[in-house]
Design an enzyme around this catalytic site. Structure first.
Site, PDB file in Angstrom:
ATOM      1  N   SER A 271       0.861  -1.216   0.192  1.00  0.00           N
ATOM      2  CA  SER A 271      -0.104  -0.014  -0.178  1.00  0.00           C
ATOM      3  C   SER A 271       0.746   1.123  -0.087  1.00  0.00           C
ATOM      4  O   SER A 271       0.260   2.293  -0.272  1.00  0.00           O
ATOM      5  CB  SER A 271      -0.878   0.034   1.273  1.00  0.00           C
ATOM      6  OG  SER A 271      -0.209   0.229   2.370  1.00  0.00           O
TER       7      SER A 271
ATOM      8  N   LYS B  89      -6.142   5.268   7.732  1.00  0.00           N
ATOM      9  CA  LYS B  89      -5.153   5.861   7.307  1.00  0.00           C
ATOM     10  C   LYS B  89      -5.305   7.346   7.000  1.00  0.00           C
ATOM     11  O   LYS B  89      -4.429   8.229   7.432  1.00  0.00           O
ATOM     12  CB  LYS B  89      -4.487   5.397   5.805  1.00  0.00           C
ATOM     13  CG  LYS B  89      -4.024   3.911   5.985  1.00  0.00           C
ATOM     14  CD  LYS B  89      -3.664   3.249   4.849  1.00  0.00           C
ATOM     15  CE  LYS B  89      -2.913   1.909   4.988  1.00  0.00           C
ATOM     16  NZ  LYS B  89      -2.885   1.208   3.424  1.00  0.00           N
TER      17      LYS B  89
END
Length: 815
Positions: free
Chosen positions: A666, A709
Site C-alpha cells: 500500500s 489511514k
C-alpha cells in the site's frame, strides 16, 4: 497509437479536485427510514445475508449418507453457532428419540462387557429392575433356605444317610456277634474285638483260650475285617450321593426361588431378545453362586437395609446406563465445548483396592459421541485440534461408524493396569465442526481423510451488499437484537448511526457487516449510555458515545504514537516541500482496534545499473509483498522511460524511523512518488500524504484500512493546526470504502482538509510536486518542464554518463 503514447497517462494529466464532503462517507439518512423506533419493526423472517450457508446447512443436515458431516466456516461473531444450533434443534425435533445404551457384564468374559441397545427410557427401567432383583434375590434365597420345608427335606436326606449307615453296620455287628466278635465304634473309626458270653476279652484273657478257639476267632476277625473294609469303602460314595441329593435340593430350591423372582422380568422384557438373553445369563450365574449369595443375606448384619447393603456387592448383575433418553423428545443435539479424547470417546475409570487399580463394566463412562448418537454433535474445530488424539479418535469413529471406549493407555499400548474391552457401539450421528476458513483449508490440504468425512462446507458471509432493501432488513435485525437483549428501543437516528458503523466495520460504504457479535455489543453499549442519561430511547448521540468510548478504551498506544510525532521524536513533516521525501500511511492493528500512522518515506537516486534497492528488504524487515511492490517500481521506470536505453540508475527506498517489519504494497504509490521526486529533483508538498499500490503501468490500486489511514494523518495535522493545505491522496477505487469520522468530514466541508482520489501515479505526482505530469509527443518525449519530462531527462543523462564511463573502461560502469 504509438507504443510511447500508450505509455502515457491513460487519464487526464490535470490534477483532480478534492472529493466533496458527501463523497467521504456513505451515511445512512435517518429521514429515509420509514419508522420512528425499533419497537415498530417486526422480526426478520429468516437470516440476513446467509442464504448460501443456509442452503449448505439444510443439505448437510438432511443428507443421510456417510461422510456428509458439516464444517461451518466463518469468523467468530457471525452468529454461526446460534444459527446452527437453531437449525439442528429444528431438525432434531422432527426425528425419533434414539435408543438407550447400556453396558452389562459378560459372565463368560468379564473383561469384555456387552452393549445393550434398548428403546428410549427402558435403560433406566432395566437398571432399577436389576438393582431391585439383586436385593430381592438375596432376601428370597436366605428365606428359602431357612424355611421349614427346606430344613425338613435336608434333614430327611441326612436321616436317610444316617439310617443307611446304621443298617449296614448293624448287619455287620450281628454277623460279628454270631462269630464271637464284637464290632466297636472308636474315636478313630470301627474295630473288632473277641468276646465270650457277651464280654469283650482283653489280650491276656484271649491268650488263655484254647489255641483252636483262638484260631477260629482270628479267622472270623480277618473275614469280618474284609467285610468292614468294604463297608467303610462305601461310606464316601454314600456321602457323595447324599451331597448330590443335597445339591439337587439346593438347586431345586434356588431354581424355584429364582423363577419366582425372574417371572415378572421375563414377561416385562419379552419383546427385547437381548435383554432376555441377559436375564438368562444372570439367572444361570445366580443359580451357580446361590450359596455365596445366600450367605450375603445371612451375614449382612442388622442394619436398616441389610439386603441393600449386600446387594451393593453384586455389581456383576447391575446395568450401567450409558445413555438415557427417558426424558428426551426428538434426536439429541449435543455440544461438546471441551472435546478431549476422553470427553469424546468416553473413559473406563478405576478404583483402588488394596493398593491395586481395578475396574469393571460399571465404571465405563459415556463420551460425547455416544451421547449424541442418533442426533447431532457440535464441536469447535480449533478446540478439538488442540487436544492430543481427539481428532484421530473422531475420524476413527466416523470411519468405522462405531465407538470403541478405549483408554489412551490402551490405544497407545502402554497400559499397565487391568482394563476392559467393551463391545463397540454402532454410531449413527451427524458431526458439525465450527471453525475459521484458515482451519478448513488447512485440513483440506494436509489431512486426506478430512474431505471424505466432512463433505459439506457451510460458508458464512462476512457482509452483505448495501441497498435500500438490505438496509431495511438490517434495521429489523437491529430491532430483533434490541428486543432479545431487553434493551431500550432505538430511534431511527440511532439505527442510521448503527448502520453507518456496520459499513465502517466491514471497511466498505457499499456493504454491511453481518458480524452479529459486533452489532450486539454496540447496541448494549449504546443502551448503557442511554441509561446513564435516563433516556427512554436510544438515539444517535448514545451510539456515538458508545463508539467513542470503545475507541478510547483501546487508544492508549495510538496516543503515544501521535504524541511522539507531535513532540518531534517521530519526524513527520506536514508543511513545506522536500525533495525525495513523502508521507506514506500505514495501519497498526491491535486486536479489534486499528489506527493509522503516518510514516516518512525517502528515496535516493544515482548512477547505476537499474537496481532499486529496498532497504527494508536488505535488513530483513521487509516482507515478500512489500518487496514485490518495490520491484514493480523499477519495472515501471524501465517501461515508461527507458525502452530505448538501459535504465542507468541505482536507487534506494526506506521507511524512516521504522524499526519493525514492513509488509504490504500500500506504500508503493508513495515510494514511487519519492523516487520520481529524487530523479526529477522536484520538491514534494509535505502537507499531503499518499497511500495506494501501483502496477507496472502506474495505475493506482485499492488498498485496505483506507479510513484509518486518512484519519491517522488527519489527527497528526489537526494536532499541529489545520490550514487547508493538508490532505491525503487515495486510490479512486477506494472511494466506495470511505466511511470517515464526522470531524474529518466537517473539516473537509470547511475547506481545512482535503482528500484526493487518483487513478494514476501521474495525478499523485502532479498534486505532490505542483508540476504537470505532461503528455508525451508521438516520439515519446515528455514536455521539458513536466514532472515526467524532468525524470526522463535525468534518466537520459544517467544513461549517457554510464556510456561515458563504459567508453573509458571505468571499473564502476556496470554498478
Amino acid at each position: 497509437m504509438s507504443d510511447q503514447q500508450h505509455r502515457g497517462d491513460p487519464s487526464s494529466s490535470t490534477p483532480p479536485e478534492p472529493l466533496t464532503p458527501d463523497a467521504l462517507s456513505h451515511a445512512c439518512d435517518p429521514d429515509g427510514l420509514d419508522f420512528e423506533h425499533t419497537g415498530e419493526l417486526a422480526d426478520l423472517d429468516g437470516v440476513l445475508g446467509q442464504e448460501r450457508a443456509l442452503e449448505a446447512l439444510s443439505f448437510g443436515i438432511g443428507m443421510p449418507h456417510d461422510g456428509f458431516n458439516l464444517f461451518v466456516l466463518g469468523s467468530t461473531g457471525l452468529g454461526r453457532r446460534t444459527l446452527v444450533n437453531r437449525l439442528l434443534r429444528q431438525a432434531a425435533a422432527g426425528r425419533d428419540v434414539p435408543s438407550d445404551w447400556c453396558y452389562v457384564n459378560d459372565f463368560d468374559a468379564p473383561h469384555r462387557p456387552k452393549a445393550l441397545r434398548l428403546p428410549p427410557g427402558r435403560g433406566q427401567e432395566l437398571r432399577r429392575d436389576m438393582q431391585q432383583l439383586a436385593e430381592d434375590v438375596i432376601t428370597a434365597l436366605a428365606a428359602a433356605f431357612q424355611s421349614d420345608a427346606y430344613r425338613t427335606q435336608a434333614q430327611q436326606i441326612h436321616d436317610e444317610m444316617q439310617q443307611r449307615d446304621e443298617e449296614a453296620f448293624g448287619a455287620l455287628r450281628e454277623k460279628a456277634e454270631t462269630r464271637g466278635v464284637a464290632l466297636l465304634r472308636t474315636p478313630g473309626g470301627y474295630t473288632l474285638a473277641p468276646t465270650r458270653d457277651g464280654e469283650i476279652l482283653d489280650a491276656e484273657e484271649f491268650g488263655k483260650l484254647p489255641k483252636k478257639e483262638q484260631k477260629a476267632i482270628e479267622s472270623a476277625i480277618d473275614e469280618l475285617k474284609e467285610d468292614l473294609r468294604q463297608l467303610v469303602a462305601q461310606i464316601p460314595r454314600w456321602q457323595r450321593e447324599a451331597r448330590e441329593r443335597h445339591k439337587q435340593l439346593d438347586l431345586q430350591v434356588s431354581g424355584t426361588t429364582l423363577d419366582q423372582q425372574f417371572e415378572e422380568l421375563y414377561r416385562k422384557y419379552h419383546d427385547l431378545p437381548q435383554v432376555l438373553r441377559f436375564l438368562d445369563a444372570v439367572r444361570q450365574d445366580l443359580l451357580e453362586n446361590a450359596e455365596q449369595i445366600r450367605s450375603l443375606g445371612e451375614d449382612s448384619g442388622s442394619g436398616p437395609n441389610p439386603a441393600g447393603q449386600a446387594a451393593r456387592q453384586l455389581t456383576r448383575y447391575q446395568v450401567n446406563v450409558l445413555v438415557d433418553h427417558s426424558r428426551s423428545s426428538g434426536a439429541p443435539v449435543f455440544h461438546e465445548d471441551n472435546p478431549t479424547y476422553q470427553n469424546l470417546v468416553g473413559r473406563v475409570e478405576h478404583t483402588v483396592e488394596q493398593g491395586t487399580l481395578v475396574t469393571d463394566f460399571t465404571l465405563i463412562k459415556a463420551g460425547a459421541l455416544v451421547r449424541a448418537n442418533g442426533g447431532f454433535l457440535l464441536i469447535e474445530a480449533e478446540h478439538l485440534l488442540r487436544h492430543p488424539f481427539a481428532w484421530e479418535a473422531l475420524k476413527r469413529a466416523l470411519r468405522g461408524r462405531e465407538l470403541r471406549v478405549e483408554s489412551l493407555e490402551t490405544v497407545l499400548s502402554i497400559a499397565s493396569t487391568t482394563t476392559l474391552e467393551p463391545e463397540p457401539i454402532p454410531l449413527d450421528l451427524k458431526v458439525v465442526l465450527v471453525g475459521g476458513r484458515w482451519l478448513y483449508y488447512l485440513l483440506q490440504r494436509y489431512d486426506p481423510e478430512f474431505a471424505r468425512l466432512f463433505k459439506v462446507a457451510a460458508d458464512f458471509s462476512e457482509d452483505i451488499h448495501r441497498d435500500e432493501h438490505t438496509t431495511g432488513h438490517f434495521a429489523r435485525v437491529i430491532a430483533m437484537q434490541q428486543r432479545s437483549g431487553g434493551l431500550r428501543p432505538f430511534d431511527r437516528t440511532a439505527v442510521a448511526r448503527v448502520i453507518d458503523q456496520a459499513a465502517r466495520y466491514v471497511e466498505d460504504g457499499e456493504r454491511l457487516s453481518l458480524h452479529m457479535g459486533f452489532l450486539a455489543d454496540l447496541l448494549r453499549e449504546a443502551d448503557y449510555h442511554a441509561g446513564q442519561d435516563d433516556a427512554s430511547r436510544v438515539d444517535a448521540s448514545h451510539v456515538e458515545r458508545a463508539i467513542d468510548a470503545g475507541i478510547r478504551r483501546l487508544s492508549r498506544i495510538r496516543e503515544q504514537v501521535h504524541e511522539a510525532i507531535r513532540r518531534g521524536i517521530q519526524r513527520i513533516e506536514v508543511e513545506g516541500k522536500r525533495v525525495a521525501q513523502v508521507n506514506g500511511l500505514s495501519v497498526i492493528s491491535l486486536g479489534e482496534f486499528s489506527f493509522g500512522r503516518p510514516v516518512r518515506i525517502t528515496a535516493t537516486a544515482r548512477l547505476g545499473s537499474g537496481k532499486v534497492i529496498d532497504i527494508e528488504r536488505e535488513v530483513e524487515l521487509g516482507g515478500a509483498i512489500h518487496s514485490k511492490g518495490v520491484l514493480i517500481l523499477s519495472s515501471y521506470l524501465g517501461w515508461r522511460f527507458s525502452t530505448g536505453q538501459p535504465l542507468s540508475l541505482a536507487a534506494s527506498l526506506t521507511f524512516e524511523q521504522s524499526y519493525g517489519p514492513v509488509e504490504g504494497d500500500s506504500a508503493s504509490a508513495a515510494e514511487l512518488c519519492a523516487l520520481l521526486s529524487a530523479l526529477a529533483d522536484a520538491p514534494l508538498h509535505q502537507s499531503l500524504a499518499v497511500t495506494g499500490s501501483v502496477d507496472q503501468h502506474g495505475l493506482v490500486q485499492a488498498i485496505g484500512g483506507i479510513n484509518e489511514k486518512i484519519e491517522g494523518f488527519f489527527d497528526v495535522c489537526a494536532a499541529r493546526g489545520l490550514d487547508g493545505s493538508q490532505g491525503v491522496i487515495v486510490p479512486a477505487s477506494n472511494r466506495p470504502h470511505l466511511m470517515l469520522r464526522r470531524d474529518v468530514i466537517e473539516a473537509a466541508r470547511k475547506g481545512r482538509f482535503r482528500i484526493f482520489a487518483v487513478n494514476h501515479v501521474d495525478e499523485a505526482g502532479a498534486l505532490l510536486s505542483g508540476l504537470p505530469a505532461g503528455k508525451p509527443d508521438p516520439e515519446g518525449h515528455w514536455p521539458e518542464q513536466s514532472l515526467n519530462g524532468r525524470v526522463q531527462a535525468r534518466l537520459a543523462e544517467l544513461a549517457r554518463q554510464r556510456q561515458a564511463y563504459a567508453d573509458r573502461g571505468s571499473p564502476h560502469a556496470g554498478e
